[in-house]
Design an enzyme around this catalytic site. Structure first.
Site, PDB file in Angstrom:
ATOM      1  N   ARG A 135       0.847  -1.202   0.000  1.00  0.00           N
ATOM      2  CA  ARG A 135       0.000   0.000   0.000  1.00  0.00           C
ATOM      3  C   ARG A 135       0.880   1.250   0.000  1.00  0.00           C
ATOM      4  O   ARG A 135       0.621   2.219  -0.714  1.00  0.00           O
ATOM      5  CB  ARG A 135      -0.910   0.008   1.227  1.00  0.00           C
ATOM      6  CG  ARG A 135      -2.097  -0.936   1.134  1.00  0.00           C
ATOM      7  CD  ARG A 135      -2.981  -0.848   2.382  1.00  0.00           C
ATOM      8  NE  ARG A 135      -3.418  -2.181   2.768  1.00  0.00           N
ATOM      9  CZ  ARG A 135      -3.399  -2.671   3.993  1.00  0.00           C
ATOM     10  NH1 ARG A 135      -2.962  -1.919   4.992  1.00  0.00           N
ATOM     11  NH2 ARG A 135      -3.802  -3.889   4.236  1.00  0.00           N
ATOM     12  N   GLU A 173     -10.224  -4.549   4.606  1.00  0.00           N
ATOM     13  CA  GLU A 173     -10.291  -5.988   4.355  1.00  0.00           C
ATOM     14  C   GLU A 173      -9.375  -6.754   5.302  1.00  0.00           C
ATOM     15  O   GLU A 173      -9.761  -7.775   5.872  1.00  0.00           O
ATOM     16  CB  GLU A 173      -9.904  -6.288   2.909  1.00  0.00           C
ATOM     17  CG  GLU A 173     -10.908  -5.872   1.873  1.00  0.00           C
ATOM     18  CD  GLU A 173     -10.416  -6.163   0.470  1.00  0.00           C
ATOM     19  OE1 GLU A 173     -11.031  -7.010  -0.208  1.00  0.00           O
ATOM     20  OE2 GLU A 173      -9.413  -5.552   0.051  1.00  0.00           O
ATOM     21  N   GLU A 174      -8.162  -6.258   5.462  1.00  0.00           N
ATOM     22  CA  GLU A 174      -7.199  -6.922   6.335  1.00  0.00           C
ATOM     23  C   GLU A 174      -7.742  -7.025   7.759  1.00  0.00           C
ATOM     24  O   GLU A 174      -7.661  -8.074   8.414  1.00  0.00           O
ATOM     25  CB  GLU A 174      -5.872  -6.171   6.322  1.00  0.00           C
ATOM     26  CG  GLU A 174      -4.750  -6.885   7.066  1.00  0.00           C
ATOM     27  CD  GLU A 174      -3.428  -6.163   6.947  1.00  0.00           C
ATOM     28  OE1 GLU A 174      -2.435  -6.688   7.496  1.00  0.00           O
ATOM     29  OE2 GLU A 174      -3.365  -5.074   6.330  1.00  0.00           O
ATOM     30  N   GLY A 175      -8.321  -5.934   8.257  1.00  0.00           N
ATOM     31  CA  GLY A 175      -8.879  -5.951   9.601  1.00  0.00           C
ATOM     32  C   GLY A 175     -10.080  -6.864   9.720  1.00  0.00           C
ATOM     33  O   GLY A 175     -10.201  -7.651  10.669  1.00  0.00           O
TER      34      GLY A 175
END
Length: 470
Positions: A135, A173-175
């Protein structure tokens, strides 16, 4: 003479009848055994496999998952069967050496080829998700980030799997996927029934856990808030898993992973010609707290830097760097820890001379060892000053790495969510319909019973037979 012949004829006929009945009995037994063994033989295992590569800021790991083709409430029951850590840094470090990506991926991709049955290679999906490291690179140089992803895709596509693409996943999304993983492994999604299968067990009413993730470049907090209405829609995500809908709050703080936080802290002190650690925990802690701007909040409540954060709710699972740092400090046991104990431990560790630290922890890599004082102090400040845990609510944080031999992280949640899009197959069925199977079993059982009774009568009471014949 005639009576003798008649007696011999009766004996001869009785023996023949018994022989016929004996053969009939054997045939009936064989039929029952054959029917039972054929109908109840173990069906071939009908499973699916999936591969997820977690391309983090500091390293990449490959995970292999499997689940039954017949899904439970539209979601695969997924388990981890393999984890392979690629040798080398994160993929963002290959900006100037794209030609080395093939070698970088080879060992773990070959491992996947061996673990998954060859007959299922072409139907096994492979996903690569890049996180905060990529990112940041995309923000700095989008063209280079795209080139790295293209090189990764080209390399993985050479393997006999169903490659689904390499992409940079969002912080949300990761969280959220980390939250799914924590609650899946803790059994918070599937409904557990009592022994007589009439009503849900008490465990079914338990609340979900929140998720705290700390990487090298970002940190995420995710949980189900008490109030479903939100002041910041951008922080809300909706999921449907195992037949239930979930509305979760999540936020990812880019540049607040432990490595990037250290860079930020060092950048604040660039006016010094030489940066040297003093070992003074309290001074270090006050300096780190300056990274969290809590002076401004446009909402009813915030975490830091003006980001909305609803009141914390329930228990939390803290993983990734949260766990590794706390493990080094011996704070990952089941016993409840406290802010006071952690503070005392950090004060003691940070105050040690470097020579003493090297002597006591010689088996730990110098890079990690040199950062544990900062990382531990940063975690304490992040949880207390950033996320607003208190000395009282600290007991709700559970540091975890693996649950039921499965790594805690975003990749399992990613696979679980993706299995909603994979069609369920019809369960493999037995050779005969159940009703036909029951009918034949009853029929042959009755035949066997009739044959046995007839044999007993002929053997012990042959006169009954001849009376009927006269």
């Amino acid at each position: 003479m005639e009576d003798r012949r008649e007696s011999e004829l009766k004996v001869f006929c009785s023996k023949n009848i018994l022989t016929i009945l004996g053969f009939s009995c054997i045939i009936a037994v064989i039929a029952l055994l054959a029917l039972g063994l054929t109908q109840n033989k173990a069906l071939p295992e009908n499973v699916k496999f999936g591969i997820v590569l977690d391309a983090g800021s500091s390293h990449t790991s490959l995970y292999i998952y499997r689940w039954p083709a017949e899904k439970e409430n539209d979601t695969g029951v997924v388990t981890q069967i393999e984890e392979c850590k690629l040798k080398g840094p994160g993929i963002s470090s290959f900006a100037k050496k794209l030609n080395e990506i093939n070698v970088y991926l080879t060992a773990c991709m070959e491992r996947a080829r061996k673990v998954i049955p060859s007959i299922q290679h072409t139907e096994t999906p492979v996903y690569l998700g890049a996180t905060a490291g990529m990112r940041l690179l995309r923000m700095e140089n989008k063209q280079m980030a795209d080139k790295i992803l293209a090189a990764v895709a080209s390399s993985i596509s050479k393997y006999p799997f169903d490659f689904q693409g390499a992409r940079i996943i969002s912080g949300q999304e990761e969280g959220a996927y980390g939250w799914i993983t924590v609650n899946y492994l803790l059994g918070k999604f599937t409904q557990k029934l009592s022994w007589f299968n009439l009503k849900p067990s008490k465990d079914d009413t338990q609340e979900t856990y929140g998720a705290l993730d700390l990487g090298g470049a970002s940190t995420q907090i995710t949980f189900v808030p008490r109030n479903e209405t939100t002041e910041s829609p951008d922080n809300n995500l909706y999921f449907r898993l195992y037949g239930k809908n979930y509305n979760v709050y999540t936020h990812s703080f880019l540049c607040y992973g432990k490595d990037q936080a250290l860079f930020q802290k060092l950048a604040l002190g660039l006016q010094d010609i030489e940066i040297r650690g003093t070992g003074r925990f309290q001074q270090c802690q006050q300096s780190i707290i300056q990274l969290f701007n809590t002076s401004y909040c446009p909402y009813s409540s915030c975490s830091f830097n003006g980001v909305f954060l609803p009141p914390l709710q329930g228990q939390f699972g803290a993983f990734s760097a949260f766990y590794y740092v706390m493990e080094f400090l011996n704070f990952t046991s089941q016993e409840t820890t406290s802010v006071e104990k952690l503070t005392e431990k950090l004060e003691e560790f940070c105050a040690q001379r470097w020579e003493e630290v090297e002597k006591n922890f010689g088996d730990v890599k110098e890079k990690y060892l040199s950062e544990y004082c900062f990382s531990g102090t940063y975690i304490l400040a992040l949880l207390l000053n950033g996320y607003h845990f208190t000395a009282e609510s600290w007991k709700n944080i559970h540091f975890m790495n693996k649950v039921r031999s499965t790594s805690v992280g975003w990749t399992l949640g990613y696979m679980l969510n993706l299995t909603n899009k994979i069609p369920a197959e019809q369960p493999l069925s037995a050779p005969l319909p159940h009703s036909t199977y029951v009918f034949l079993m009853v029929l042959f059982s009755l035949i066997l019973l009739a044959v046995i009774i007839a044999g007993i009568v002929v053997f012990h009471k042959p006169s009954y037979l001849w009376k009927d014949m006269v």
